[in-house]
Design an enzyme around this catalytic site. Sequence first.
Site: not given
Length: 332
Positions: A62, A64, A90, A99, A203, A219, A226, A286, A289
């Site tokens: 973690h 910390e 935590c 932590c 993304r 498509d 990318r 993504e 419509p």
Amino acid sequence: MGTEPEQSPSPDAVALAFRLALDAARAFVGATAPNPPVGCAILEASGNVLAVAAHQRAGTSHSEALAIAECRAKGLGGAIHTIVVTLEPCNHFGRTPPCSEAILSTTAKAVWIGAADPNPAVVGGGAERLRAAGLTVRSIGALDPSLAASAQRLVEPFAKRMLTGLPWVTVKQAVDGSGAMIPPRGQKTFTSQDSLKLAHELRRRADAVLTGSGTILADAPEFTVRHVPDFVSRNRHLAILDRRRRVSTNYIDAATARGFRVLLPHSLADALHQLGEAGALEVLVEAGPLLTESVLVSPFWDEHVRITADKDGPDRVEVLSQPHSFALTERS
């Protein structure tokens, strides 16, 4: 003669360190699921920043622990005075030790916390453990409410999953000047390069992409990151709503080869429950419509990123938020 007051970092030094911790955590948004992104900075009494670190991946140290280890590696362990952390430390054993105990193993005198741990399964908060041991524990909101808001936004996907079992849902929608989502014939997009970069940043921070069969049949999108650097060896879920099973096995096999774990849920609710159970913190929608509108009229979405293309200038980006049925609180 009275004793001199103990030196402590100034409010400005604490605020600066907290901003560094936020930036460190933001660099790993999308890499830490099912854990939240967390950043930590450590200061000496004069206010100098000794170390900054972030949690990078589930199962690893973690923030910390990383920051403390960095201080000790530099020979500065004895100079640790104040620790600022974007999420409450935590106080339980998981894949890594608590932590709170790591902090108590140092010379730290004070801890500033951005957001409280929203995990209802955690018994006994880290803030209480640190206070009980004699440390001064404060909320960053008492110093700067805007920093607390930033810390809370950072952990909201984790909080939603902890409190509801469902992931955070971001809907990305690109439209032209007339409000249509369908690109001209022969094109896959009509937005600018900057908007395309934004889409790939969304993304990158997502643990899953949710789409419909119509988008894939139109498509065959790759849904890979990318246009911005992605995390190394990052595998995401791809949830496809395809009741009529129109998506070919060839596409599914190709998506699997690209590193996706493909799900074929029966409904939007089924998809989100499956993804929540799998540990996903954020889902990016993504889609075309019809599915986009279906998500937006549902109670499931949290953030709507609407990109409107402009032929004569920069695209317009609007970010709308859904009122939450769950609440995050601070511990002062």
